[in-house]
Write an enzyme that holds these catalytic residues in place. Structure first.
Site, mmCIF file in Angstrom:
data_model
loop_
_atom_site.group_PDB
_atom_site.id
_atom_site.type_symbol
_atom_site.label_atom_id
_atom_site.label_comp_id
_atom_site.label_asym_id
_atom_site.label_seq_id
_atom_site.Cartn_x
_atom_site.Cartn_y
_atom_site.Cartn_z
ATOM 1 N N ASP A 1 -10.465 -6.025 -4.056
ATOM 2 C CA ASP A 1 -9.591 -6.316 -5.202
ATOM 3 C C ASP A 1 -9.784 -7.753 -5.717
ATOM 4 O O ASP A 1 -9.667 -8.711 -4.951
ATOM 5 C CB ASP A 1 -8.116 -6.166 -4.797
ATOM 6 C CG ASP A 1 -7.759 -4.756 -4.374
ATOM 7 O OD1 ASP A 1 -8.662 -3.940 -4.173
ATOM 8 O OD2 ASP A 1 -6.560 -4.476 -4.230
ATOM 9 N N GLU B 1 -1.149 1.507 -8.274
ATOM 10 C CA GLU B 1 -1.609 0.249 -7.686
ATOM 11 C C GLU B 1 -2.046 -0.772 -8.732
ATOM 12 O O GLU B 1 -2.578 -0.445 -9.777
ATOM 13 C CB GLU B 1 -2.794 0.530 -6.760
ATOM 14 C CG GLU B 1 -2.485 1.620 -5.750
ATOM 15 C CD GLU B 1 -3.136 1.374 -4.419
ATOM 16 O OE1 GLU B 1 -2.516 0.690 -3.598
ATOM 17 O OE2 GLU B 1 -4.260 1.851 -4.226
HETATM 18 C C1 FRU Z 1 -5.879 -1.449 -3.790
HETATM 19 C C2 FRU Z 1 -4.998 -1.890 -2.645
HETATM 20 C C3 FRU Z 1 -3.913 -2.811 -3.130
HETATM 21 C C4 FRU Z 1 -3.634 -3.644 -1.933
HETATM 22 C C5 FRU Z 1 -5.001 -3.779 -1.312
HETATM 23 C C6 FRU Z 1 -5.017 -3.947 0.181
HETATM 24 O O1 FRU Z 1 -7.247 -1.502 -3.534
HETATM 25 O O2 FRU Z 1 -4.431 -0.765 -2.008
HETATM 26 O O3 FRU Z 1 -2.792 -2.121 -3.617
HETATM 27 O O4 FRU Z 1 -3.058 -4.853 -2.283
HETATM 28 O O5 FRU Z 1 -5.712 -2.615 -1.667
HETATM 29 O O6 FRU Z 1 -6.311 -4.125 0.655
#
Ligand code: FRU
Length: 442
Positions: A48, A272
């Site tokens: 991310d 997300e």
């Molecule tokens: C999306 C996610 C986010 C979270 C992160 C954790 O890729 O699920 O919502 O912050 O990955 O690694």
């Protein structure tokens, strides 16, 4: 959205009937992704990612550098375990193609959480604010999934002829926790991993309101009477929402919870990394979701989803009728994830990370059973090709892609389109165009 009878706003919904319309098409499928010649950082898994931006959403440019923050983990760890040790690192670039890692942003310490999950970053009056999810509890022996929204405030940026440094000390603070009434607490959750995470700073250009969006769940006080589940108790644990907090004074560290912008009760558990892009007076609310977080009876896909309204708290309707904006080809359904959209002149650019590829029909559960070297080989762990997206009202269309991790600023020209016309596609999974311009197949 206003309920005319009592003047109260009712939260717009991503309904099961919207989600039943989800289908891959030429407009939504991005090309197959192949490993890049060079990764963003071969020593790290990178997933991310978000820009350092100014209050109005403009990408910050500091002495010719742009900066991104990414969740990272050492590349020798099994990719599936990366969430357990996630650390935010920053990268900087002059050309938006070649990225240099500056190291962990909280080099001194981050007192909250046993690891850091996704967030956003604000550059305001020379000060860096990094919003993040404090996941778990500092010092815990066993990994927990508590999530609180935190900030590290007070960073400064220094630049040299070929480097950029973000320096602390950062002042860390927990900004928001779920209240149990409009946002579910972990103790109220009844199934899949609950969510209260992914803070996203947003200043509304129309009203000047200072907001923090986040991913959350909606509590269900009376399931028996709740028709969003269509009488099926197996839908109960799917109660994702897009939350918002406001800062009445505009102080980027003072927040009050407000009603969600959108909820997917009965439809999906995880909305997300929500964020908003304002285009031509329309508010596009985007988020990512997984195929496995749709409620029973729905066939979703790992994808970027979007809704559009005429104001931040407007009557959101799903883009392309179902909400589906960008997804992976059917032959490579998990190749990219965690999309972030930003405007570039007349179009939108969509960044994401290169996730699992060459799976040849394996599910993500199957991947975890593969020998470690095979799990590593099939995980990208770097930025994916940036997708170019056309947007017009409630319709969107994938145009083309840029290189892996190419994140141009709006003032920078984009390379010519690979093909002006994507042509017709037999099965709607997007492969045909791609295979004509690339060699090999996964
Ligand atoms: C999306 C996610 C986010 C979270 C992160 C954790 O890729 O699920 O919502 O912050 O990955 O690694």
């Amino acid at each position: 959205m206003t309920n005319e009878a009592d003047g109260e706003r009712s939260v717009p919904r991503w309904t099961r009937s919207h989600a039943k319309r989800i289908e891959r098409s030429d407009a939504s499928v991005a090309p197959v992704v192949y490993p890049p010649d060079e990764e963003m950082d071969p020593d790290l898994h990178v997933w991310d990612t978000w820009f350092l931006r100014e209050r109005d959403g403009t990408i910050a440019e500091i002495d010719g550098y742009r900066v991104v923050f990414s969740l990272t983990a050492p590349a020798d760890l099994l990719p599936g375990t990366r969430h357990d040790v996630a650390t935010i690192r920053y990268f900087y670039s002059r050309d938006g193609r070649n990225w240099q890692c500056g190291g962990p942003v909280f080099a001194d310490d981050a007192p909250f959480g046993s690891r850091q999950w996704a967030g956003s970053a604000l550059y305001d009056d020379g000060t860096v604010y990094v919003y993040y999810t404090a996941a778990g509890t500092r010092g815990e022996d066993e990994l927990s999934y508590t999530q609180r929204i935190a900030v590290g405030a007070g960073g400064t940026v220094e630049t040299g002829s070929d480097e950029l440094t973000i320096a602390g000390p950062f002042d860390h603070e927990i900004l928001l926790e779920p209240d149990g009434t409009i946002y579910e607490r972990e103790s109220q959750a009844c199934g899949m991993i609950y969510t209260f995470r992914d803070p996203w700073f947003f200043e509304d250009p129309a009203t000047g309101e200072t907001c923090l969006l986040f991913e959350a769940n909606t509590p269900i006080p009376d399931p028996e009477e709740d028709d969003r589940f269509e009488g099926d108790p197996s839908h109960l644990e799917f109660n994702g929402s897009v939350g918002v907090a406001v800062s009445p004074s505009g102080d980027p560290t003072e927040w009050e919870l407000d009603e969600p912008l959108l909820e997917g009760v009965g439809t999906n558990q995880e909305l997300e990394r929500p964020h908003v892009v304002v285009d031509d007076g329309r508010y596009y609310l985007f988020f990512s979701s997984h195929d496995h977080t749709f409620a029973p009876g729905l066939e979703g896909v790992d994808a970027l989803y979007g809704f559009v309204a005429d104001s931040l708290r407007g009557e959101y309707v799903p883009v392309n009728e179902s909400g589906l904006v960008v997804t992976n080809p059917a032959s490579a359904p998990f190749q990219t994830y965690s999309w972030v959209v930003y405007p570039h002149r007349e179009e939108l650019l969509v960044s994401s990370f290169f996730n699992y590829y060459d799976l040849r029909g394996l599910s993500l559960d199957d991947v975890a059973e593969l020998p470690p070297a095979e799990q590593q080989r099939r995980f990208g762990g770097t930025l994916a090709p940036t997708v170019r997206l056309d947007v017009s009202g409630t319709d969107t269309r994938v145009r083309d892609v840029l290189e892996h991790g190419h994140l141009p600023l709006p003032r920078e020209e984009l390379p010519p389109l690979l093909s002006a016309d994507r042509g017709s596609d037999d099965d709607g999974d997007g492969d045909e165009r791609v295979l004509s311009s690339r060699k090999g197949e996964y």
